[in-house]
Write a protein that holds these residues in place. Structure first.
Motif, PDB file in Angstrom:
ATOM      1  N   THR A  41       0.055  21.002   3.274  1.00  0.00           N
ATOM      2  CA  THR A  41      -0.057  21.242   2.059  1.00  0.00           C
ATOM      3  C   THR A  41       0.651  19.409   1.784  1.00  0.00           C
ATOM      4  N   ARG A  42       1.638  19.396   1.729  1.00  0.00           N
ATOM      5  CA  ARG A  42       1.864  17.992   1.513  1.00  0.00           C
ATOM      6  C   ARG A  42       1.297  16.860   2.329  1.00  0.00           C
ATOM      7  N   LEU A  43       0.526  17.209   4.232  1.00  0.00           N
ATOM      8  CA  LEU A  43       0.156  16.762   4.478  1.00  0.00           C
ATOM      9  C   LEU A  43      -1.418  16.319   4.041  1.00  0.00           C
ATOM     10  N   GLN A  44      -1.872  16.657   3.497  1.00  0.00           N
ATOM     11  CA  GLN A  44      -2.884  16.814   2.641  1.00  0.00           C
ATOM     12  C   GLN A  44      -2.803  15.919   1.305  1.00  0.00           C
ATOM     13  N   ALA A  45      -1.438  16.168   1.402  1.00  0.00           N
ATOM     14  CA  ALA A  45      -1.773  15.248  -0.416  1.00  0.00           C
ATOM     15  C   ALA A  45      -1.182  13.900  -0.024  1.00  0.00           C
ATOM     16  N   SER A  46      -0.560  13.421   0.852  1.00  0.00           N
ATOM     17  CA  SER A  46      -0.449  12.450   1.615  1.00  0.00           C
ATOM     18  C   SER A  46      -1.788  11.622   1.937  1.00  0.00           C
ATOM     19  N   VAL A  47      -2.227  12.634   2.969  1.00  0.00           N
ATOM     20  CA  VAL A  47      -3.310  12.037   2.572  1.00  0.00           C
ATOM     21  C   VAL A  47      -4.594  11.686   1.835  1.00  0.00           C
ATOM     22  N   ASP A  48      -4.437  12.506   0.683  1.00  0.00           N
ATOM     23  CA  ASP A  48      -5.207  11.876  -0.285  1.00  0.00           C
ATOM     24  C   ASP A  48      -5.028  10.935  -1.268  1.00  0.00           C
ATOM     25  N   ARG A  49      -4.127  11.065  -1.350  1.00  0.00           N
ATOM     26  CA  ARG A  49      -3.167   9.698  -1.908  1.00  0.00           C
ATOM     27  C   ARG A  49      -3.310   8.766  -1.762  1.00  0.00           C
ATOM     28  N   LEU A  50      -3.414   8.707   0.027  1.00  0.00           N
ATOM     29  CA  LEU A  50      -3.088   7.450   1.057  1.00  0.00           C
ATOM     30  C   LEU A  50      -5.358   6.836   0.896  1.00  0.00           C
ATOM     31  N   LEU A  51      -5.543   7.432   0.830  1.00  0.00           N
ATOM     32  CA  LEU A  51      -7.566   7.125   1.272  1.00  0.00           C
ATOM     33  C   LEU A  51      -7.881   7.070  -0.519  1.00  0.00           C
ATOM     34  N   SER A  52      -7.374   7.674  -1.247  1.00  0.00           N
ATOM     35  CA  SER A  52      -7.628   7.310  -2.899  1.00  0.00           C
ATOM     36  C   SER A  52      -7.287   6.399  -3.331  1.00  0.00           C
ATOM     37  N   HIS A  53      -6.276   5.757  -2.450  1.00  0.00           N
ATOM     38  CA  HIS A  53      -5.836   4.404  -3.293  1.00  0.00           C
ATOM     39  C   HIS A  53      -6.152   3.423  -2.118  1.00  0.00           C
ATOM     40  N   LEU A  54      -6.369   3.583  -1.265  1.00  0.00           N
ATOM     41  CA  LEU A  54      -7.460   2.076  -0.523  1.00  0.00           C
ATOM     42  C   LEU A  54      -8.417   2.267  -0.852  1.00  0.00           C
ATOM     43  N   ASP A  55      -8.945   3.386  -1.474  1.00  0.00           N
ATOM     44  CA  ASP A  55     -10.414   2.706  -1.966  1.00  0.00           C
ATOM     45  C   ASP A  55     -10.468   2.165  -3.099  1.00  0.00           C
ATOM     46  N   SER A  56      -9.933   2.724  -4.080  1.00  0.00           N
ATOM     47  CA  SER A  56      -9.465   2.691  -5.352  1.00  0.00           C
ATOM     48  C   SER A  56      -9.167   0.787  -5.891  1.00  0.00           C
ATOM     49  N   GLN A  57      -8.001   0.613  -4.821  1.00  0.00           N
ATOM     50  CA  GLN A  57      -7.196  -0.633  -5.040  1.00  0.00           C
ATOM     51  C   GLN A  57      -7.641  -2.286  -4.328  1.00  0.00           C
ATOM     52  N   TYR A  58      -8.451  -0.815  -3.183  1.00  0.00           N
ATOM     53  CA  TYR A  58      -9.307  -2.252  -2.054  1.00  0.00           C
ATOM     54  C   TYR A  58     -10.648  -2.461  -1.798  1.00  0.00           C
ATOM     55  N   LEU A  59     -11.494  -1.230  -1.818  1.00  0.00           N
ATOM     56  CA  LEU A  59     -12.474  -0.835  -1.627  1.00  0.00           C
ATOM     57  C   LEU A  59     -13.430  -0.952  -2.770  1.00  0.00           C
ATOM     58  N   ALA A  60     -12.840  -0.633  -3.438  1.00  0.00           N
ATOM     59  CA  ALA A  60     -13.970  -0.350  -5.296  1.00  0.00           C
ATOM     60  C   ALA A  60     -15.083  -2.174  -4.993  1.00  0.00           C
ATOM     61  N   THR A  61     -13.753  -2.570  -4.789  1.00  0.00           N
ATOM     62  CA  THR A  61     -14.202  -4.441  -5.646  1.00  0.00           C
ATOM     63  C   THR A  61     -15.343  -4.903  -4.032  1.00  0.00           C
ATOM     64  N   THR A  62     -15.314  -5.084  -3.235  1.00  0.00           N
ATOM     65  CA  THR A  62     -15.945  -5.185  -1.990  1.00  0.00           C
ATOM     66  C   THR A  62     -17.481  -5.226  -2.244  1.00  0.00           C
ATOM     67  N   VAL A  74       0.556  -1.096  -0.460  1.00  0.00           N
ATOM     68  CA  VAL A  74      -0.479  -0.825  -0.079  1.00  0.00           C
ATOM     69  C   VAL A  74       1.001   1.049  -0.119  1.00  0.00           C
ATOM     70  N   GLU A  75       1.845   1.216   1.227  1.00  0.00           N
ATOM     71  CA  GLU A  75       2.689   2.248   0.599  1.00  0.00           C
ATOM     72  C   GLU A  75       3.194   2.745  -0.012  1.00  0.00           C
ATOM     73  N   THR A  76       4.315   1.548  -0.557  1.00  0.00           N
ATOM     74  CA  THR A  76       4.907   1.538  -2.237  1.00  0.00           C
ATOM     75  C   THR A  76       4.118   2.079  -3.646  1.00  0.00           C
ATOM     76  N   GLU A  77       2.998   1.543  -3.475  1.00  0.00           N
ATOM     77  CA  GLU A  77       1.871   2.155  -4.354  1.00  0.00           C
ATOM     78  C   GLU A  77       1.038   3.138  -4.521  1.00  0.00           C
ATOM     79  N   SER A  78       0.884   3.250  -3.311  1.00  0.00           N
ATOM     80  CA  SER A  78       0.058   4.873  -3.206  1.00  0.00           C
ATOM     81  C   SER A  78       1.647   5.905  -2.984  1.00  0.00           C
ATOM     82  N   GLY A  79       3.077   5.553  -2.403  1.00  0.00           N
ATOM     83  CA  GLY A  79       3.832   6.312  -2.513  1.00  0.00           C
ATOM     84  C   GLY A  79       4.138   7.184  -1.398  1.00  0.00           C
ATOM     85  N   VAL A  80       3.191   6.516  -0.443  1.00  0.00           N
ATOM     86  CA  VAL A  80       2.916   7.103   1.110  1.00  0.00           C
ATOM     87  C   VAL A  80       3.197   6.466   2.253  1.00  0.00           C
TER      88      VAL A  80
END
Length: 172
Positions: free
Chosen positions: A108-129, A61-67
């Motif tokens: 700004t970087r904190l917000q970008a990190s939260v956005d990238r992580l949550l977007s990644h978790l949603d698209s890669q893990y939750l969208a399929t459930t 997750v950290e590698t794929e999201s870059g966070v």
């Protein structure tokens, strides 16, 4: 009765605690260490193979999201945690609290990190459930959406706010 460390109120202003809050606490904490402790505690109850699998998944997750969650998110938070009870949770649940943490470094970087992580978790893990999703509102508030929305989180220039719903975040 309300008790607070005067240093926190001096540093951030008494108005950081909403007037409508009937209870609040201000806690000194180290967010990155707290994150590491929670992760290790969760893993401690798992079998060794499950621990290895979960560590591997989290690394992916950290590698794929870059966070790097510990450094990029929790490492940018300040060492004070404000917990209060405004707004009141609609169902009156006792854990319907709001948590407010000052941003220590680069919102700004904190917000970008939260956005990238949550977007990644949603698209890669939750969208399929099909059970629930992570959704970001037009005003930048992320929430778990499972028919009802909550809990929720937002980062602004000064604060990270986590509450039981987008409404709870907006009110703070």
């Amino acid at each position: 009765s309300l008790v607070a460390d005067s240093g926190f109120l001096d540093r951030f202003g008494a108005d950081v605690v909403p007037k409508e809050a009937t209870r609040f606490a201000i806690v000194d904490w180290e967010p990155r260490a707290a994150f590491d402790t929670v992760c290790e505690t969760v893993l401690a109850v798992e079998s060794p193979p499950a621990r290895r699998a979960e560590r591997s998944m989290w690394k992916a997750v950290e590698t794929e999201s870059g966070v790097r969650v510990g450094a990029d998110i929790f490492g940018r938070m300040g060492s004070s945690l404000l917990i209060h009870n405004h707004p009141r949770q609609a169902f009156g649940l006792p854990l319907g609290l709001t948590f407010v943490v000052p941003v220590r470094e680069d919102s700004t970087r904190l917000q970008a990190s939260v956005d990238r992580l949550l977007s990644h978790l949603d698209s890669q893990y939750l969208a399929t459930t099909g059970c629930y999703r992570l959704r970001k509102d037009s005003d930048g508030i992320w929430a778990i959406d499972f028919g009802l929305k909550g809990p929720a989180v937002a980062v602004n220039e000064d604060w990270v706010v986590v509450s039981f719903s987008p409404y709870g975040v907006r009110e703070n």
